[in-house]
Design a protein around this motif. Structure first.
Motif, mmCIF file in Angstrom:
data_model
loop_
_atom_site.group_PDB
_atom_site.id
_atom_site.type_symbol
_atom_site.label_atom_id
_atom_site.label_comp_id
_atom_site.label_asym_id
_atom_site.label_seq_id
_atom_site.Cartn_x
_atom_site.Cartn_y
_atom_site.Cartn_z
ATOM 1 N N LEU A 224 7.790 -2.295 -3.516
ATOM 2 C CA LEU A 224 7.768 -2.681 -2.103
ATOM 3 C C LEU A 224 7.581 -1.470 -1.204
ATOM 4 O O LEU A 224 6.808 -1.495 -0.242
ATOM 5 C CB LEU A 224 9.069 -3.408 -1.737
ATOM 6 C CG LEU A 224 9.317 -4.756 -2.405
ATOM 7 C CD1 LEU A 224 10.739 -5.228 -2.131
ATOM 8 C CD2 LEU A 224 8.306 -5.783 -1.959
ATOM 9 N N GLU A 225 8.275 -0.386 -1.530
ATOM 10 C CA GLU A 225 8.202 0.833 -0.718
ATOM 11 C C GLU A 225 6.839 1.502 -0.824
ATOM 12 O O GLU A 225 6.265 1.926 0.180
ATOM 13 C CB GLU A 225 9.299 1.798 -1.156
ATOM 14 C CG GLU A 225 9.397 3.024 -0.302
ATOM 15 C CD GLU A 225 10.591 3.892 -0.682
ATOM 16 O OE1 GLU A 225 10.703 4.975 -0.109
ATOM 17 O OE2 GLU A 225 11.405 3.489 -1.548
ATOM 18 N N GLU A 226 6.308 1.597 -2.034
ATOM 19 C CA GLU A 226 5.023 2.278 -2.213
ATOM 20 C C GLU A 226 3.874 1.531 -1.546
ATOM 21 O O GLU A 226 2.995 2.149 -0.953
ATOM 22 C CB GLU A 226 4.738 2.488 -3.697
ATOM 23 C CG GLU A 226 5.561 3.602 -4.296
ATOM 24 C CD GLU A 226 5.317 3.805 -5.770
ATOM 25 O OE1 GLU A 226 4.574 2.997 -6.404
ATOM 26 O OE2 GLU A 226 5.872 4.773 -6.323
ATOM 27 N N TRP A 227 3.871 0.193 -1.645
ATOM 28 C CA TRP A 227 2.794 -0.554 -0.987
ATOM 29 C C TRP A 227 2.911 -0.476 0.526
ATOM 30 O O TRP A 227 1.911 -0.392 1.231
ATOM 31 C CB TRP A 227 2.764 -2.012 -1.453
ATOM 32 C CG TRP A 227 2.085 -2.143 -2.783
ATOM 33 C CD1 TRP A 227 2.648 -2.573 -3.946
ATOM 34 C CD2 TRP A 227 0.715 -1.822 -3.095
ATOM 35 N NE1 TRP A 227 1.716 -2.532 -4.963
ATOM 36 C CE2 TRP A 227 0.522 -2.087 -4.457
ATOM 37 C CE3 TRP A 227 -0.348 -1.336 -2.346
ATOM 38 C CZ2 TRP A 227 -0.698 -1.880 -5.097
ATOM 39 C CZ3 TRP A 227 -1.574 -1.135 -2.984
ATOM 40 C CH2 TRP A 227 -1.739 -1.402 -4.340
ATOM 41 N N ALA A 228 4.125 -0.485 1.030
ATOM 42 C CA ALA A 228 4.315 -0.343 2.478
ATOM 43 C C ALA A 228 3.815 1.027 2.935
ATOM 44 O O ALA A 228 3.120 1.146 3.950
ATOM 45 C CB ALA A 228 5.778 -0.535 2.848
ATOM 46 N N GLU A 229 4.141 2.053 2.167
ATOM 47 C CA GLU A 229 3.698 3.403 2.511
ATOM 48 C C GLU A 229 2.175 3.518 2.408
ATOM 49 O O GLU A 229 1.527 4.113 3.270
ATOM 50 C CB GLU A 229 4.363 4.412 1.574
ATOM 51 C CG GLU A 229 4.045 5.855 1.899
ATOM 52 C CD GLU A 229 4.774 6.810 0.970
ATOM 53 O OE1 GLU A 229 4.102 7.713 0.450
ATOM 54 O OE2 GLU A 229 5.990 6.639 0.770
#
Length: 175
Positions: free
Chosen positions: A101-106
């Protein structure tokens, strides 16, 4: 000092896991993404309703987070019911969900944490970890006023003790 949960980059501590369980859903709302769960949510992911002014990037993020959720559900299929509260077992799938979730948001410059990612995390807690409790007490730092008193008291005693030592040493020299 009170023990603290170890926080390492990219991984959530057990304390944070418990905090998210205790907080429940609905704490963070934005105007852009509105998410809701039915009572029979099971392993179904949060469904995002995008408003008309939302950017196309949100649709992409919604699709990508769906893939993150599907991967998490697949990883959790290998966890038995008796292992659901064992951090050593669930830390990998849980961290993978958070990392995805964090990597795709970034990658999409969407911002993290965000409402949709939080809803996926809350959904995981409500479905998989809702019966988990701590076996040992959680220690917290004392309130600020108590902490201040605990710091200032010894500092105020130092001049008194120094005076006492000097006075006693002078008294012993006189004898």
């Amino acid at each position: 000092m009170a023990p603290r949960a170890h926080m390492s980059s990219g991984r959530l501590s057990q304390g944070l896991l418990l905090l998210w369980v205790l907080l429940g859903t609905g704490l963070c709302h934005t105007d852009v993404v509105t998410t809701s769960f039915g009572h029979d949510a099971g392993t179904s992911p949060p469904m995002a309703m995008l408003n008309v002014t939302a950017q196309p990037m949100e649709g992409n993020y919604t699709d990508l987070t769906q893939q993150c959720w599907n991967y998490f559900v697949d990883l959790m299929r290998h966890v038995t019911a008796s292992e659901l509260c064992d951090w050593k077992v669930i830390s990998r799938p849980y961290s993978e969900l958070q990392k995805c979730l964090e990597e795709w948001a970034e990658h999409l410059n969407y911002g993290y944490p965000n409402a949709l990612a939080e809803q996926y995390i809350f959904q995981s807690h409500h479905h998989y970890f809702h019966n988990c409790t701590l076996d040992h007490p959680v220690y917290f730092d004392p309130p600020e006023d108590v902490l201040l008193a605990m710091i200032i008291a010894p500092i105020c005693l130092i001049p008194f003790l120094v005076t006492l030592v000097i006075w006693r040493s002078k008294d012993s020299k006189a004898q």
